[in-house]
Each structure stands twice: as C-alpha cells, then as structure tokens.
Design an enzyme around this catalytic site. Structure first.
Site, PDB file in Angstrom:
ATOM      1  CG  MET A  81      60.781  19.383  18.491  1.00 55.02           C
ATOM      2  SD  MET A  81      62.198  18.838  17.523  1.00 55.02           S
ATOM      3  CE  MET A  81      61.406  17.841  16.284  1.00 55.02           C
ATOM      4  N   GLY A  82      56.752  22.205  18.297  1.00 58.63           N
ATOM      5  CA  GLY A  82      55.803  23.042  17.582  1.00 58.63           C
ATOM      6  C   GLY A  82      55.136  22.278  16.442  1.00 58.63           C
ATOM      7  CG  HIS A 113      49.894  16.920  15.081  1.00 59.13           C
ATOM      8  ND1 HIS A 113      49.740  15.999  16.094  1.00 59.13           N
ATOM      9  CD2 HIS A 113      51.159  16.744  14.618  1.00 59.13           C
ATOM     10  CE1 HIS A 113      50.834  15.285  16.213  1.00 59.13           C
ATOM     11  NE2 HIS A 113      51.734  15.724  15.345  1.00 59.13           N
ATOM     12  CG  HIS A 121      51.985  18.205  19.227  1.00 61.22           C
ATOM     13  ND1 HIS A 121      51.926  18.372  17.864  1.00 61.22           N
ATOM     14  CD2 HIS A 121      53.244  17.794  19.493  1.00 61.22           C
ATOM     15  CE1 HIS A 121      53.093  18.080  17.329  1.00 61.22           C
ATOM     16  NE2 HIS A 121      53.923  17.729  18.291  1.00 61.22           N
ATOM     17  N   GLY A 158      54.241  11.187  23.775  1.00 60.74           N
ATOM     18  CA  GLY A 158      53.321  10.360  22.990  1.00 60.74           C
ATOM     19  C   GLY A 158      53.893   8.977  22.723  1.00 60.74           C
ATOM     20  NE  ARG A 168      60.553  14.760  10.213  1.00 60.18           N
ATOM     21  CZ  ARG A 168      61.156  14.641  11.395  1.00 60.18           C
ATOM     22  NH1 ARG A 168      60.694  13.789  12.294  1.00 60.18           N
ATOM     23  NH2 ARG A 168      62.231  15.349  11.681  1.00 60.18           N
TER      24      ARG A 168
HETATM   25  O1  PAF Z   1      58.912  14.433  20.211  1.00 61.65           O
HETATM   26  C1  PAF Z   1      59.357  15.586  20.013  1.00 61.65           C
HETATM   27  O2  PAF Z   1      58.669  16.480  19.518  1.00 61.65           O
HETATM   28  C2  PAF Z   1      60.797  15.898  20.378  1.00 61.65           C
HETATM   29  O3  PAF Z   1      61.620  14.802  20.137  1.00 61.65           O
HETATM   30  C3  PAF Z   1      60.976  16.411  21.814  1.00 61.65           C
HETATM   31  C4  PAF Z   1      60.564  15.367  22.837  1.00 61.65           C
HETATM   32  C5  PAF Z   1      60.140  17.665  22.016  1.00 61.65           C
HETATM   33  C6  PAF Z   1      62.443  16.765  22.074  1.00 61.65           C
HETATM   34  O4  PAF Z   1      62.890  17.745  21.206  1.00 61.65           O
END
Ligand code: PAF
Length: 284
Positions: A36-37, A40, A43, A153, A193
């Site tokens: 979801m962008g 960090h 990701h 993750g 967050r």
């Molecule tokens: O973990 C996330 O960032 C979200 O839940 C995902 C897997 C991209 C689905 O929107």
C-alpha cells in the site's frame, strides 16, 4: 506506461497484463510484491526476496479502501509515490502497478472474498471487515498479475495465513512466499504506522516485541498458554499500551487455539500506543 524515476509504471489492469505477458513470453518468471506504499525497509526486504527468487519483479501500490474500517486512517495513511518509485528503481524492481481506486473497484463492483476460520478471528474481531478487504484485493491482484510467486511479510502473520488459505482454496496458481519481519535495532517491527508514534511512545514501543518473545519462551519452557497470554497482557499494560487487544498463543497455521502439543505455535499480539495500533508476532 510512464517512467517514474526510472521504474516503469502502469496504471491499468490491461497495461499490467500486457507487460507481464511479454515477460512470460520471454521465458521470465514473475514475482509480485503487493503493497500500500509508504515503503520502508520491511517492504524492501520483500522486493529483494522477489528479485533473488524470480527473474522480474512487479510491485503494486494501492491503498485499498476496503480494508480500512470507519474511523481508521485511510485518509492519512502514509504515502508518497515519488519516494516509493525512487526506492523501487534503486532496488532494481522492474515494474510499478499504481492503479487509481476506480481501476480496481469498477462501478458496480459487487464481489467479495471472505475466508472463514483464520479470517474471522484475532485482527478481524477488532477490525471487522479487514480480512474481507485484504482477501478481495489480494485475490484480484493475483488474478490480474498471475505471478509465479507473491511475497508477503511475516509481520502481518494472520494476513499471510489468510492469503495462503485463499490461494489454496481458489486454486490460484501462485507460490506464496513468507519473508521474515524486519526490525529496528531495539526490536520494534517496521511498520508504516510507526510514523504515528511520538518520542515517548517510540521509546515504549519495543516492549511489544520483548513481551511476546518472553511469552514465547514461557510456552516453550512448558508454561500453560493461557498463563503466558495473561502475563503478556499484564506486561503490555504496565508498559503503557492501552488497550491491549490481544496476546494470543496459537497454532502457527490455523491460528486456532494451540491445543496440540508438538505442532508449531506462534505468539501474536495487538495493542495501541497513543495513535498507533501496533501488531507483532514471533514463533514459539
Ligand atoms: O500488507 C499490506 O500492505 C496490504 O494488506 C496488502 C497485502 C498490500 C493488501 O492491500
């Protein structure tokens, strides 16, 4: 297709499919990293895993409104596509899929994916509708991209189990790869967050990891799971978490009660610290 700081970026499902079809025709295996962008190091560990295990990596960036409840942080969720694109380009990812909301949920969209059992407990009890939102968008992204592997993750451990369940149940031909949680030096799991924590809260936050690790050690040493859960809850309250939503010792796959000695177990917890609701988990 546009170039965002040297990473190709597509915004429609048609363009995504076109690009990935070309890759497959060239004999390349495809890794998908849904995000979801607000990228960090956690990701980026997913991206690195994908780059090392597949030929080409596509990263999706979509803040999925269906997984945010009323009063949650949909409008303020950390996001900066320019920064994310630069990070992905630097890491060597091959494609960014950054669709607008109405590309994913077209007018009249009426289908949802609901995973019973593992999708109905723990997080779902505190964030009703969360896993239906996650399961629906992940199903769509997997079917849109049809990657060989998709990377999630372990930080969102219940989400990982929900995704494993739905891909098996719906026969989606993809391998789900779990990537270990990335932590700050003091143990705090990386999360978009964490940006909501003020200085004092940031100092208190590592107590979440320390507590679930200690609870896992207690269970490993033979303590009754219910006793370890109660101890963990108390420890978190004393560290300033309020409320503590759950500290749970569960079967590592089903996340149902850990009643079968000898099967792998996991300690999971969620608790609020100021504006931030933090979750974390560790193996027993
Ligand atoms: O973990 C996330 O960032 C979200 O839940 C995902 C897997 C991209 C689905 O929107």
């Amino acid at each position: 297709v546009t170039d965002n700081d040297a990473i190709a970026c597509v915004r429609t499902v048609a363009a995504l499919r076109h690009r990935l079809r070309d890759w497959r025709e060239d004999g390349l295996s495809v890794g998908l990293v849904p995000t979801m962008g607000g990228l960090h190091a956690g990701h980026m560990a997913l991206v690195r895993s994908s780059l090392s295990q597949t030929d080409h990596t596509a990263v999706t960036l979509f803040v999925n409104p269906k997984q945010f409840g009323a009063g949650e942080d949909l409008d303020t969720y950390p996001q900066d596509e320019t920064v994310d694109s630069a990070l992905l380009a630097g890491a060597g990812a091959h494609l960014l899929f950054a669709p607008a909301g109405d590309e994913i949920y077209r007018e009249g969209h009426a289908t949802a994916v609901r995973v019973s059992g593992v999708g109905e407990i723990l997080e779902e009890q505190f964030r009703p509708g969360f896993f239906e939102g996650v399961a629906t968008v992940v199903t769509k992204l997997l079917l849109q991209a049809l990657p060989n592997k998709a990377f999630f993750g372990e930080k969102d451990y219940q989400q990982l189990q929900v995704v494993r369940r739905l891909t098996a149940d719906l026969n989606i031909p993809v391998e789900i790869v779990a990537v270990p949680t990335v932590r700050e030096e003091d143990g705090l799991a990386l999360s978009s967050r964490n940006a909501y924590l003020d200085e004092d809260e940031r100092r208190a936050a590592p107590a979440l990891y320390q507590t679930i690790r200690a609870a896992a050690e207690k269970v490993a040493a033979g303590e009754d799971p219910a006793g370890a859960e109660a101890w963990g809850r108390d420890a978190l309250e004393k560290a300033g978490f309020d409320p503590v939503d759950y500290v749970a010792v569960r079967d590592a796959e089903t996340l149902l009660d850990s009643r079968f000695p000898g099967r792998p177990a996991r300690v999971l917890a969620a608790a609020r610290l100021g504006r931030a609701r933090l979750i974390d988990n560790v193996p027993v």
